[in-house]
Design an enzyme around this catalytic site. Structure first.
Site, mmCIF file in Angstrom:
data_model
loop_
_atom_site.group_PDB
_atom_site.id
_atom_site.type_symbol
_atom_site.label_atom_id
_atom_site.label_comp_id
_atom_site.label_asym_id
_atom_site.label_seq_id
_atom_site.Cartn_x
_atom_site.Cartn_y
_atom_site.Cartn_z
ATOM 1 N N ASP A 11 3.848 2.923 13.990
ATOM 2 C CA ASP A 11 5.194 3.207 14.460
ATOM 3 C C ASP A 11 5.647 4.563 13.955
ATOM 4 O O ASP A 11 6.316 5.306 14.662
ATOM 5 C CB ASP A 11 6.158 2.112 14.005
ATOM 6 C CG ASP A 11 6.202 0.967 14.993
ATOM 7 O OD1 ASP A 11 7.132 0.924 15.806
ATOM 8 O OD2 ASP A 11 5.285 0.142 14.973
ATOM 9 N N ASN A 69 3.794 0.595 9.921
ATOM 10 C CA ASN A 69 3.348 -0.167 11.091
ATOM 11 C C ASN A 69 3.733 -1.632 10.901
ATOM 12 O O ASN A 69 4.302 -2.017 9.878
ATOM 13 C CB ASN A 69 1.836 -0.012 11.274
ATOM 14 C CG ASN A 69 1.376 -0.405 12.673
ATOM 15 O OD1 ASN A 69 1.967 0.011 13.675
ATOM 16 N ND2 ASN A 69 0.337 -1.210 12.765
ATOM 17 N N LYS A 70 3.415 -2.447 11.884
ATOM 18 C CA LYS A 70 3.770 -3.868 11.844
ATOM 19 C C LYS A 70 3.284 -4.500 10.548
ATOM 20 O O LYS A 70 2.183 -4.209 10.068
ATOM 21 C CB LYS A 70 3.155 -4.588 13.059
ATOM 22 C CG LYS A 70 3.474 -6.078 13.143
ATOM 23 C CD LYS A 70 4.943 -6.331 13.425
ATOM 24 C CE LYS A 70 5.277 -7.823 13.384
ATOM 25 N NZ LYS A 70 4.788 -8.536 14.578
#
Length: 286
Positions: free
Chosen positions: A184, A194-195
């Site tokens: 991201d 990120n996730k």
């Protein structure tokens, strides 16, 4: 035709409320909003106001900020028409940047057995180009978007879906060759936002002596190191007990756990990332 398009076109509100798509996709939608509003605006102040609203809509997504700021800074005059032209060019270059980053990553995973998690359009494009032997996908809670990713990949690949909790152990069972994740945001010091689950997967990859590749357009490199972590507490607990709930949607993975950062500018080391971040800071001056 405009009346029909106006009913369905993206807006600041739809960009702000979208929780189904990744940041790269949303950045293009934000540029489309800016393009459309620039075509309607009567003066610079009007279009600049829309740009600021879009910047405030997704403050944690560096790629949205960078692409909007670039369009505004590269408009050749302070006029709505110049912003409209710049936005059109920005949309085309954004789509091409994601494709180019995917191609760089695809060279590293071609024909391999790959593990991934969450949902990234750039990772998906890299997998399509590389045609891996098999793909292991984590369900990616909260949200479970990995399930949809697994379903979409199953039409062309040998796919295994696993739980987040089992993912580290499944790397060996699956006989994975490499890990690939999206981002991201990439921070100026090379860390990757990120996730949630990415950090654990990267640690597991190191433990299994596997490379962990990050793939993202260079526009995802943040101008600053500030990190805003979104939470989803009710997705984990809705009871009445007096307990704190930590259920982050994203997390930060250290740079030294990532083998390569694959971008449209090729693979970048930490010094390269810092240089790109400095350029992105300069776009704010508009």
């Amino acid at each position: 035709m405009w009346r029909s398009y106006d009913r369905v076109r993206p807006t600041v509100k739809t960009v702000a409320a979208d929780d189904e798509h990744g940041s790269a996709w949303l950045s293009v939608r934000a540029l489309e909003v800016l393009r459309d509003e620039a075509a309607l605006a009567e003066d610079w102040d009007g279009v600049a106001g829309v740009a600021r609203e879009l910047l405030a809509a997704r403050p944690s997504m560096a790629v949205v900020e960078n692409r909007l700021n670039r369009v505004m800074s590269e408009a050749d005059e302070h006029a709505p028409g110049a912003v409209e032209r710049s936005a059109r060019e920005g949309i085309a270059s954004a789509v091409e940047a994601d494709r180019a980053a995917a191609a760089v990553a695809a060279d590293r995973i071609d024909g391999a057995r790959i593990c991934t998690l969450s949902r990234s359009g750039t990772v998906r494009a890299a997998l399509e180009l590389a045609d891996p032997e098999a793909v292991l996908v984590a369900e990616s809670r909260p949200g479970g978007e990995g399930i949809g990713v697994a379903e979409s990949l199953a039409t062309r690949h040998d796919v295994t879906l696993t739980s987040d909790a089992a993912l580290a152990g499944q790397l060996a069972e699956f006989d994975a060759d490499a890990v690939i994740v999206g981002a991201d945001t990439i921070l100026p010091d090379g860390r990757v936002l990120n996730k949630v689950g990415t950090y654990g997967l990267a640690l597991a990859a190191v433990a299994h002596d596997l490379p962990c590749y990050v793939v993202a357009a260079a526009d995802k490199i943040a101008p600053e190191t500030d990190v805003e972590i979104e939470q989803a507490p009710t997705a984990l607990y809705e009871g009445d007990a007096d307990i704190a709930v930590a259920n982050p949607l994203f997390e930060v993975t250290p740079a030294d756990l990532c083998a390569d950062v694959c971008t449209d500018r090729g693979t970048l080391d930490e010094a390269d990332v810092a240089d790109v971040a400095a350029r992105h800071r300069s776009f704010r001056e508009w």
